[in-house]
Design an enzyme around this catalytic site. Sequence first.
Site, PDB file in Angstrom:
ATOM      1  N   ARG A  85      67.780  29.339  22.447  1.00 12.29           N
ATOM      2  CA  ARG A  85      66.953  28.956  21.505  1.00 12.29           C
ATOM      3  C   ARG A  85      66.842  29.128  19.835  1.00 12.29           C
ATOM      4  NH1 ARG A  85      65.241  28.597  26.031  1.00 12.29           N
ATOM      5  NH2 ARG A  85      62.756  28.306  26.767  1.00 12.29           N
TER       6      ARG A  85
ATOM      7  N   SER B  99      56.785  26.884  25.707  1.00 15.25           N
ATOM      8  CA  SER B  99      56.599  28.504  25.424  1.00 15.25           C
ATOM      9  C   SER B  99      56.886  28.595  23.732  1.00 15.25           C
ATOM     10  CB  SER B  99      58.021  28.828  25.450  1.00 15.25           C
ATOM     11  OG  SER B  99      58.631  29.305  26.685  1.00 15.25           O
TER      12      SER B  99
ATOM     13  N   GLU C  42      58.303  31.176  18.308  1.00 15.83           N
ATOM     14  CA  GLU C  42      59.922  29.896  19.029  1.00 15.83           C
ATOM     15  C   GLU C  42      59.721  28.360  17.899  1.00 15.83           C
ATOM     16  OE1 GLU C  42      61.223  26.869  21.897  1.00 15.83           O
ATOM     17  OE2 GLU C  42      60.500  28.738  22.955  1.00 15.83           O
TER      18      GLU C  42
HETATM   19  N1  EPU Z   1      55.449  36.083  34.048  1.00 14.89           N
HETATM   20  C1  EPU Z   1      54.238  37.109  33.714  1.00 14.89           C
HETATM   21  N2  EPU Z   1      52.755  36.738  33.677  1.00 14.89           N
HETATM   22  C2  EPU Z   1      53.408  35.217  32.712  1.00 14.89           C
HETATM   23  C3  EPU Z   1      54.625  34.461  32.403  1.00 14.89           C
HETATM   24  C4  EPU Z   1      55.776  34.981  32.654  1.00 14.89           C
HETATM   25  O1  EPU Z   1      54.819  38.118  34.525  1.00 14.89           O
HETATM   26  O2  EPU Z   1      52.591  34.598  32.677  1.00 14.89           O
HETATM   27  C5  EPU Z   1      56.611  37.210  34.380  1.00 14.89           C
HETATM   28  C6  EPU Z   1      57.337  35.922  35.482  1.00 14.89           C
HETATM   29  O3  EPU Z   1      56.761  36.599  36.203  1.00 14.89           O
HETATM   30  C7  EPU Z   1      58.674  36.518  36.222  1.00 14.89           C
HETATM   31  C8  EPU Z   1      59.329  36.806  34.380  1.00 14.89           C
HETATM   32  O4  EPU Z   1      57.715  36.495  33.489  1.00 14.89           O
HETATM   33  O5  EPU Z   1      58.929  37.530  36.076  1.00 14.89           O
HETATM   34  C9  EPU Z   1      59.877  35.644  33.740  1.00 14.89           C
HETATM   35  O6  EPU Z   1      58.967  33.847  34.316  1.00 14.89           O
HETATM   36  P1  EPU Z   1      59.174  32.315  34.224  1.00 14.89           P
HETATM   37  O7  EPU Z   1      60.584  32.350  35.411  1.00 14.89           O
HETATM   38  O8  EPU Z   1      57.954  31.268  34.000  1.00 14.89           O
HETATM   39  O9  EPU Z   1      60.529  32.393  32.377  1.00 14.89           O
HETATM   40  P2  EPU Z   1      59.638  32.853  31.137  1.00 14.89           P
HETATM   41  O10 EPU Z   1      60.686  33.676  30.686  1.00 14.89           O
HETATM   42  O11 EPU Z   1      58.873  33.652  31.511  1.00 14.89           O
HETATM   43  C10 EPU Z   1      61.698  31.149  30.329  1.00 14.89           C
HETATM   44  C11 EPU Z   1      60.969  30.140  28.812  1.00 14.89           C
HETATM   45  C12 EPU Z   1      61.210  28.521  29.540  1.00 14.89           C
HETATM   46  C13 EPU Z   1      61.886  28.065  30.891  1.00 14.89           C
HETATM   47  C14 EPU Z   1      61.477  29.340  32.070  1.00 14.89           C
HETATM   48  C15 EPU Z   1      62.522  29.280  33.179  1.00 14.89           C
HETATM   49  C16 EPU Z   1      61.279  30.985  27.184  1.00 14.89           C
HETATM   50  C17 EPU Z   1      61.259  31.180  25.674  1.00 14.89           C
HETATM   51  N3  EPU Z   1      61.166  30.446  27.678  1.00 14.89           N
HETATM   52  O12 EPU Z   1      60.465  31.549  30.523  1.00 14.89           O
HETATM   53  O13 EPU Z   1      60.962  27.548  28.582  1.00 14.89           O
HETATM   54  O14 EPU Z   1      60.873  27.007  31.228  1.00 14.89           O
HETATM   55  O15 EPU Z   1      62.613  30.588  31.582  1.00 14.89           O
HETATM   56  O16 EPU Z   1      63.971  28.758  32.583  1.00 14.89           O
HETATM   57  O17 EPU Z   1      63.147  30.733  27.280  1.00 14.89           O
HETATM   58  C18 EPU Z   1      60.385  26.250  27.074  1.00 14.89           C
HETATM   59  O18 EPU Z   1      61.105  26.719  25.777  1.00 14.89           O
HETATM   60  O19 EPU Z   1      59.306  25.645  26.289  1.00 14.89           O
HETATM   61  C19 EPU Z   1      60.143  27.022  28.138  1.00 14.89           C
HETATM   62  C20 EPU Z   1      59.526  27.051  29.216  1.00 14.89           C
END
Ligand code: EPU
Length: 338
Positions: free
Chosen positions: A163, A238, A334
């Site tokens: 990012r 995010s 972010e």
């Molecule tokens: N999780 C929770 N609670 C929540 C959200 C997530 O426990 O409310 C846990 C999930 O269970 C999982 C882990 O966190 O174990 C990861 O969650 P997820 O796969 O939804 O991905 P993320 O790390 O929360 C990132 C990006 C997203 C992108 C997804 C998929 C960042 C800041 N965000 O989210 O990007 O879509 O991975 O690759 O890196 C964006 O930038 O706007 C965005 C949505």
Amino acid sequence: MIFQKNISLKPYNTFGIDINAESFISVNSLQQLLDVISNHKDIFILSGGSNILLIKNISKPVIHLNLKGIEIIKNNNLDNNSVFIKVQSGENWHELVLWCIENDFGGIENLSLIPGNVGTSPMQNIGAYGVEIKDVFQELEAIEIDTGIIKTFKKEDCNFGYRESVFKNIEKGRYIIVNVTFKLSKNIHQINTSYGAIQEELHKKTIKNPTIKDVSNAVILIRKSKLPDPKEIGNSGSFFKNPVISTQHFNQLKKQYPNIPNYIISDDLVKVPAGWLVEQCGFKGKRFGDAGVHKKQALVLVNYNKATGKEIYELAQKILKSVHEKFNINLEIEVNII
Ligand code: EPU
């Protein structure tokens, strides 16, 4: 070129924040943009408005980038399986993804449904489901605001990170990205289904050899199931970055929270999902007036209707404090706060 005075920027930011712009200039061509910046230096550049939180009225001229066009570039040195496409900054990102799929150009299908425009995609090196823009980035052209000179930035000039790019740090506010060239595959594609949720979707549909369209459809379904549509509920994706902490710190946390999700970065560093941290602090689904934390993804702050930018910002500060107190982790925002 369209000039307007004292307009609300509500339709121009995905958070749907109702903020006044004293003057608003929408440009449709590179020449118009060059003309505008020859007269104005202290400006606010607005593209898709998908990664900003507007917290106060804007008195500087707001320049709305509306440059359109997608061009397939001929390059004799290119192998048979690659194609270069040059895209103007005002093109909508997801429409570009769909256009690529229709033309059987592969590489950005995992980035389906990300809000915003092409011009801002390299700024924060947009990424999702195992792919980042840097993986397909070839070069971009940007105008240096001070001089009006158009400069080309190759991949190595952009210093892409998670990012991150030079346009978010050392070169912040100095350039306007006017077009981006991507190198995509044609015919034979490297399908990336490394992300578990994509595999699950494909499995449900018993798809064994997915096409780029299958991957795009899977990503669209996953995103729709956990991320709010900005057309329905204002948001900016995010709001926080996933923090990287030391392995030592992580091991301490793991004793107390054995199920803490994580991605190992190196021997010394571990990335932890910010959404999980925010959820553990009890914010998931919470609403404070019209500002809230999304009920299915705690990483996303939302505007239910009439929240001000300040209210969203105050909620973010509350979350930062709480995560710091509970986990001794400083989350980083972010979204650009304007
Ligand atoms: N999780 C929770 N609670 C929540 C959200 C997530 O426990 O409310 C846990 C999930 O269970 C999982 C882990 O966190 O174990 C990861 O969650 P997820 O796969 O939804 O991905 P993320 O790390 O929360 C990132 C990006 C997203 C992108 C997804 C998929 C960042 C800041 N965000 O989210 O990007 O879509 O991975 O690759 O890196 C964006 O930038 O706007 C965005 C949505």
